[in-house]
Each structure stands twice: as C-alpha cells, then as structure tokens.
Scaffold this active site. Structure first.
Site, PDB file in Angstrom:
ATOM      1  N   THR A  31      53.969  54.215  13.311  1.00  0.00           N
ATOM      2  CA  THR A  31      53.924  53.925  11.904  1.00  0.00           C
ATOM      3  C   THR A  31      53.216  54.962  11.181  1.00  0.00           C
ATOM      4  OG1 THR A  31      53.771  51.361  12.348  1.00  0.00           O
ATOM      5  CG2 THR A  31      53.209  52.282  10.071  1.00  0.00           C
ATOM      6  N   SER A  34      53.732  58.511   8.073  1.00  0.00           N
ATOM      7  CA  SER A  34      54.663  59.429   7.655  1.00  0.00           C
ATOM      8  C   SER A  34      55.188  60.424   8.456  1.00  0.00           C
ATOM      9  CB  SER A  34      53.954  60.213   6.447  1.00  0.00           C
ATOM     10  OG  SER A  34      52.712  60.835   6.937  1.00  0.00           O
ATOM     11  N   THR A  35      54.284  60.876   9.702  1.00  0.00           N
ATOM     12  CA  THR A  35      54.801  61.659  10.601  1.00  0.00           C
ATOM     13  C   THR A  35      55.928  60.693  11.526  1.00  0.00           C
ATOM     14  OG1 THR A  35      52.661  62.547  10.966  1.00  0.00           O
ATOM     15  CG2 THR A  35      54.250  63.234  12.745  1.00  0.00           C
ATOM     16  N   ASP A  74      54.067  58.292  18.323  1.00  0.00           N
ATOM     17  CA  ASP A  74      53.103  57.949  17.000  1.00  0.00           C
ATOM     18  C   ASP A  74      52.281  59.070  16.624  1.00  0.00           C
ATOM     19  OD1 ASP A  74      52.583  56.455  14.926  1.00  0.00           O
ATOM     20  OD2 ASP A  74      51.399  54.890  16.177  1.00  0.00           O
ATOM     21  N   GLY A  75      51.973  58.830  15.411  1.00  0.00           N
ATOM     22  CA  GLY A  75      50.935  59.820  14.864  1.00  0.00           C
ATOM     23  C   GLY A  75      49.515  59.503  14.985  1.00  0.00           C
ATOM     24  N   LYS A  97      43.371  56.152  15.044  1.00  0.00           N
ATOM     25  CA  LYS A  97      44.585  55.677  14.219  1.00  0.00           C
ATOM     26  C   LYS A  97      44.335  54.470  13.477  1.00  0.00           C
ATOM     27  CE  LYS A  97      48.180  55.348  16.547  1.00  0.00           C
ATOM     28  NZ  LYS A  97      48.834  55.678  15.550  1.00  0.00           N
ATOM     29  N   GLY A 154      47.252  53.701   8.554  1.00  0.00           N
ATOM     30  CA  GLY A 154      47.987  52.987   7.819  1.00  0.00           C
ATOM     31  C   GLY A 154      48.156  51.587   8.065  1.00  0.00           C
ATOM     32  N   GLU A 195      50.021  48.960  16.914  1.00  0.00           N
ATOM     33  CA  GLU A 195      50.230  50.172  17.691  1.00  0.00           C
ATOM     34  C   GLU A 195      49.780  50.133  19.139  1.00  0.00           C
ATOM     35  OE1 GLU A 195      48.331  52.955  14.600  1.00  0.00           O
ATOM     36  OE2 GLU A 195      50.254  52.990  13.514  1.00  0.00           O
ATOM     37  N   LYS A 243      44.606  67.175  12.058  1.00  0.00           N
ATOM     38  CA  LYS A 243      44.134  66.054  12.927  1.00  0.00           C
ATOM     39  C   LYS A 243      43.316  66.452  13.990  1.00  0.00           C
ATOM     40  CE  LYS A 243      46.881  63.595  10.012  1.00  0.00           C
ATOM     41  NZ  LYS A 243      47.843  62.569  10.283  1.00  0.00           N
TER      42      LYS A 243
HETATM   43  C1  5RP Z   1      49.121  54.180  11.097  1.00  0.00           C
HETATM   44  C2  5RP Z   1      48.566  55.459  11.952  1.00  0.00           C
HETATM   45  C3  5RP Z   1      49.130  56.661  11.657  1.00  0.00           C
HETATM   46  O1  5RP Z   1      49.419  56.996  12.713  1.00  0.00           O
HETATM   47  C4  5RP Z   1      48.179  57.571  11.165  1.00  0.00           C
HETATM   48  O2  5RP Z   1      47.506  57.093  10.063  1.00  0.00           O
HETATM   49  C5  5RP Z   1      48.663  58.802  10.831  1.00  0.00           C
HETATM   50  O3  5RP Z   1      49.522  58.918   9.718  1.00  0.00           O
HETATM   51  P1  5RP Z   1      50.385  59.876   9.061  1.00  0.00           P
HETATM   52  O4  5RP Z   1      51.597  60.420  10.101  1.00  0.00           O
HETATM   53  O5  5RP Z   1      50.909  59.288   8.015  1.00  0.00           O
HETATM   54  O6  5RP Z   1      49.561  61.194   8.889  1.00  0.00           O
HETATM   55  O7  5RP Z   1      47.704  55.282  12.676  1.00  0.00           O
HETATM   56  O8  5RP Z   1      48.168  53.066  11.340  1.00  0.00           O
END
Ligand code: 5RP
Length: 225
Positions: A32, A34-35, A85-86, A98, A101, A107, A125
């Site tokens: 979840t 943007s990445t 996942d990001g 994490k 979001g 996750e 990051k």
């Molecule tokens: C969501 C997360 C996302 O992976 C984390 O917040 C990174 O988000 P983004 O890719 O938008 O920078 O853990 O719960």
C-alpha cells in the site's frame, strides 16, 4: 529525478525482478502507498503471466481490480510467492518502519505469508538508525490512552493520528522521538502492550531484498548481518 520519478523507477525494477519468476499459478502479495501504486499500475500489463494477488489494503485491492488483476482473500490462499511493498524507513539490516499509509497490520499479515519480501523505496527512506520517521502503532480505539502512556514509558512521544480509522477499525498513534537501537526488542515490547494491534516495525520479519532508487540507478540490497 524527483521523488515520483524515483518511485516509478523502483516500481519498474520490481517488475523486472519478479517477471522471470512468474508462473501461471503465482500469487503475489501487494502493499500500500504511492510506491506500491506505481508498481500495481505497471503490473497490469503483465496480468496474464500470474494468477492474482492478495492486497494489504482496500485501496490497493480496488486499484488491482480496476486493472483486471484477480484479488483473493488471504484466507482463500496458502502461500504467496512474493510480497512487494514500500517503506517509510529502512536500515542496513532491511529492518523497516512502515505504516505511513495506516495499512501496517494487513501489511504485516500478508508479509507473513510471502516467500520473499521485496521492499521498494527511494533513497530518502534509507537511514542509519530507525526512528526519525514517527513509528505508527495501530491500537484498539478504547485502549488508545493506555497504549500512549506505555509508549511514553518506552521513551516515545505518541501523537494520535486524528481522523484516521484503519481498514480494521483501529486508530493510529505515531510515536515521535525514538532512536531505535534494538528494532527486534522494541517491536516485541510494543506488541506486549494490551490494546496494541500491530506496530510498524518490520524487524522480526525484515525485508529479504531492498530495491532502492537513487539518482544513479536502482540498487539491489540484501540485509547486512
Ligand atoms: C503504508 C506503508 C507504505 O509502504 C509507506 O508509508 C511508504 O509509502 P510511500 O510509498 O507512499 O512512500 O507502509 O502503510
């Protein structure tokens, strides 16, 4: 490159990483944020090459469905080949923070079913010590104040994420002021507080590989032991 360009480049690198390993019956776990969204959008082109996906949030599930990628309930499947996942932060051990979001609980659950956890992030990051990004902790709403008091005893400064209700009906405390020297120990300690659903440390189960987008290309990093 701006941050979105870096996120797109690492999403493409993740597609390139898994593509040769996909089979007709492969199931993917999808994160979840943007990445992850950039990754989902690129994955659409390859939907005929794998079976489907389990998503870590309603938002990602909807995005996958819109692209025609079958979305499975986690209870309906056994093993996921990959979880992609990001992250909000990663250290050299590929231990992560994490939950920016608010999807940290799902996750962590989906990660636990995955053979390989591929983290995708831009270089902003990458940190030496986790904790500059406030650590998200999902709580049962009635326990919020109790958990906050316990987090203060652990050295943090918890702030209620106002207006945020997770997909599980939980609330989020963002814990500021931590310099996390022992991610595994802190993850375990926070999990012991009554009312905590999950915390955003991914140290007991860290990433297996980190694809890190930099201005000079995407690096493939494995945990430093
Ligand atoms: C969501 C997360 C996302 O992976 C984390 O917040 C990174 O988000 P983004 O890719 O938008 O920078 O853990 O719960």
């Amino acid at each position: 490159m701006n941050q979105d360009d870096l996120k797109k480049s690492v999403a493409q690198a993740a597609v390139d990483y898994i593509l040769p390993k996909l089979e007709n019956d492969t199931l993917l776990g999808i994160g979840t944020g943007s990445t992850a969204n950039f990754f989902i959008d690129l994955l659409g082109e390859h939907k005929a090459k794998f079976d489907g996906a389990v998503a870590s949030s309603e938002a990602s599930a909807e995005r996958l469905r819109k692209l025609g990628i079958p979305v499975y309930e986690l209870n309906a499947v056994d093993q996921l080949a990959f979880y992609i996942d990001g992250a909000d932060e990663s250290n050299a051990g590929l231990q992560l923070i994490k939950g920016g979001g608010a999807a940290l609980t799902r996750e962590k659950i989906v990660t636990a079913c995955a053979g390989e956890f591929i983290c995708i992030a831009d270089e902003s990051k990458w940190v030496e010590i986790l904790g500059a990004f406030p650590l998200p902790v999902e709580v049962i709403p009635m326990a919020r104040s109790l958990v906050a008091r316990e987090l203060v005893k652990l050295g943090g400064d918890p702030v209620h994420r106002a207006g945020c209700i997770t997909d599980n009906g939980g609330e989020i405390l963002d814990v500021h002021g931590l310099q996390i020297q022992d991610p595994v120990g802190l993850e375990s300690a926070i999990n012991q507080i009554p009312g905590v659903i999950t915390n955003g440390l991914f140290a007991l189960r860290s990433a297996d590989v980190l694809l890190l987008a930099t201005d000079s290309g995407v690096k493939t990093l494995y945990p430093a032991r």
